[in-house]
Design an enzyme around this catalytic site. Structure first.
Site, short mmCIF file in Angstrom:
data_model
loop_
_atom_site.label_atom_id
_atom_site.label_comp_id
_atom_site.label_asym_id
_atom_site.label_seq_id
_atom_site.Cartn_x
_atom_site.Cartn_y
_atom_site.Cartn_z
N ARG A 36 0.82 -1.22 0.00
CA ARG A 36 0.00 0.00 0.00
C ARG A 36 0.86 1.27 0.00
O ARG A 36 0.45 2.30 -0.54
CB ARG A 36 -0.93 0.00 1.21
N LYS A 220 -18.31 -17.24 2.42
CA LYS A 220 -19.78 -17.18 2.51
C LYS A 220 -20.43 -16.39 1.39
O LYS A 220 -19.84 -15.43 0.88
CB LYS A 220 -20.17 -16.49 3.82
N GLY A 372 -9.29 -8.86 -0.70
CA GLY A 372 -8.21 -9.20 0.23
C GLY A 372 -7.59 -10.57 0.05
O GLY A 372 -6.38 -10.69 -0.17
P1 AMP Z 1 -13.83 -14.14 1.99
O1 AMP Z 1 -13.27 -13.22 3.02
O2 AMP Z 1 -15.32 -14.24 2.00
O3 AMP Z 1 -13.27 -13.88 0.61
O4 AMP Z 1 -13.38 -15.61 2.41
C1 AMP Z 1 -12.04 -15.98 2.42
C2 AMP Z 1 -11.89 -17.16 3.29
O5 AMP Z 1 -12.73 -18.18 2.83
C3 AMP Z 1 -10.50 -17.74 3.32
O6 AMP Z 1 -9.98 -17.57 4.62
C4 AMP Z 1 -10.71 -19.21 2.98
O7 AMP Z 1 -9.95 -20.06 3.79
C5 AMP Z 1 -12.19 -19.40 3.28
N1 AMP Z 1 -12.73 -20.54 2.56
C6 AMP Z 1 -12.67 -20.80 1.26
N2 AMP Z 1 -13.22 -22.00 1.00
C7 AMP Z 1 -13.61 -22.53 2.18
C8 AMP Z 1 -14.22 -23.76 2.57
N3 AMP Z 1 -14.49 -24.68 1.69
N4 AMP Z 1 -14.49 -23.94 3.88
C9 AMP Z 1 -14.19 -23.00 4.78
N5 AMP Z 1 -13.62 -21.83 4.47
C10 AMP Z 1 -13.32 -21.59 3.18
#
Ligand code: AMP
Length: 415
Positions: A36, A220, A372
């Site tokens: 950054r 999610k 991120g």
């Molecule tokens: P986000 O902040 O919504 O982009 O989510 C990122 C996070 O999603 C990362 O820390 C990943 O480890 C987690 N993630 C991705 N796939 C899975 C999964 N199958 N089960 C649990 N966590 C996940």
């Protein structure tokens, strides 16, 4: 962008107050990732070349908001910037107050000062702790905080004659130093990083070269619901991986064992699939998955394409899915990627994310990495240079792509 940038105004002989996003990870006084800071250098150098003096302000982390806290001090950032610019960066003891005013008033042309963390003052964010205030007094408390926030913004504005916002990463926040400040200073323009971010993300959404493929993953659906709704109308193909894909799988009537799932969003998942059909868009979901019998690196794993056994959970996309996704990525002319394909932080579950990352890097498409965890994955794979644009703003890029207005951008002068 339809907002003025530093290139549209005369900077000469002015003192510039610039909001940057120097919210970098620091451990024991050492900067662990200076992306950054590097991203703001072109704007800083451009400004200093124009016979100006420069006042920099930023937040760092989440201090309590009741004064100085060593571990959230921007001093290590000022020192690092000093090394990068090969010139002294004066470190101020605070961001407002008489001592700061005195230091800033002595600045000569070509000199640069870094103000201390704006979030050492709770007025910066203007947040009210709704839980600790009786409902009857809430409105009064909110008005009081607003007035204090404006007072702080005015003090910051008084430090210079021109406000530049180069902090794309905090542009989605209506804080004293990001947007409220513009009430007290006539000239408010974007920096080069702000301009670059808005141009790349804006073009991707408004006039992408087609086929436009968006790859959305992450834990999610709930965090990316608005993004999915907005993208489904704009893309040619929507690829969905990561934890959120299990909600889609369950919605389609498949068994997902103990995979991460949002049962309240099963309907939304089906609506997204229906919307893709309605708008004539392709939607790709995993056709096989790596599943594990425990959520750790040493768990037993297997790849399955149908129902998951009861005690297993999805942790990555499988080989056939990687092929399917990469084939689509290779045909794209514009790619937007937000969110990993699995739990990529654990090495055995990082194959899908790495493969997608490589496919995006090897494609000739305009590739935009906007979030991120995808940015971390790209860095981890050492492929940042091969992407067209790696956004510096996780939350801000998400909100922008969702079609929301960013207060830190709206507040700038129109072009
Ligand atoms: P986000 O902040 O919504 O982009 O989510 C990122 C996070 O999603 C990362 O820390 C990943 O480890 C987690 N993630 C991705 N796939 C899975 C999964 N199958 N089960 C649990 N966590 C996940």
């Amino acid at each position: 962008m339809n907002k003025k940038s530093i290139k549209n105004i005369d900077l000469a002989d002015k003192r510039i107050v610039m909001r940057v996003d120097f919210n970098v990870p620091i451990e024991n006084g050492k900067i662990m990732d200076d992306t950054r800071i590097l991203a703001a250098l072109p704007t800083i150098e451009y400004i200093l070349k124009h016979n100006t003096s420069l006042v920099l302000m930023s937040h760092l982390g989440r201090p309590s908001g009741s004064g100085f806290e060593e571990k959230f001090s921007l001093k290590p950032v000022a020192d690092h910037l000093s090394t990068l610019l090969r010139k002294t960066v004066i470190m101020a003891p605070d961001c407002i107050g008489t001592e700061v005013v005195s230091l800033v008033s002595k600045l000569n042309s070509g000199e640069i000062i870094m103000l201390e963390n704006t979030r050492f003052h709770s007025e910066e964010t203007g947040m009210v702790d709704t839980k600790s205030i009786p409902p009857a007094l809430l409105r009064e408390a909110q008005n009081d905080v607003k007035l204090k926030q404006e007072k702080m913004a005015q003090q910051l504005a008084n430090l210079g004659g021109v406000f530049v916002n180069d902090a794309f990463g905090t542009a989605h926040r209506a804080h004293a130093s990001t947007s409220i400040i513009t009430k007290f200073i006539d000239t408010a323009v974007g920096g080069l990083l702000m301009e670059k971010e808005l141009n790349f993300l804006g073009n991707a959404i408004e006039s992408p070269d087609r086929p436009f493929v968006a790859i959305i993953g992450g834990a999610k659906i709930s965090g990316k619901l608005d993004l999915l709704k907005s993208l489904i109308k704009k893309v040619d193909c929507l690829i969905i991986g990561g934890g959120m894909s299990y909600t889609f799988k369950k919605a389609k009537g498949k068994k997902i064992g103990k995979s991460i799932v949002e049962n309240d969003l099963l309907g939304v998942a089906l609506e997204t699939i229906a919307a893709a059909e309605k708008f004539g868009k392709k939607i790709l979901l995993p056709i096989d998955n790596v599943i594990a019998d425990d959520f750790n690196e040493n768990a037993n794993v297997q790849t399955v394409s149908g129902d998951f056994p009861d005690d297993w959970e999805g942790v990555d996309i499988g080989k056939e899915t990687i092929e399917l996704f990469c084939e689509e990525i290779s045909k794209a002319k514009t790619i937007l990627w937000n969110g990993p394909m699995g739990c990529f932080e654990m090495k055995p579950f990082s194959n899908g994310t790495t493969a997608v990352c490589k496919a995006v890097a090897n494609s000739d498409a305009v590739s935009i990495i906007g979030g991120g965890d995808s940015v971390s994955a790209v860095k981890q794979a050492g492929l940042s240079e091969k992407m067209t644009h790696v956004s510096t703003g996780g939350g801000a890029s998400l909100e922008f792509l969702e079609g929301k207005e960013l207060p830190g951008v709206v507040a700038l002068n129109d072009n």
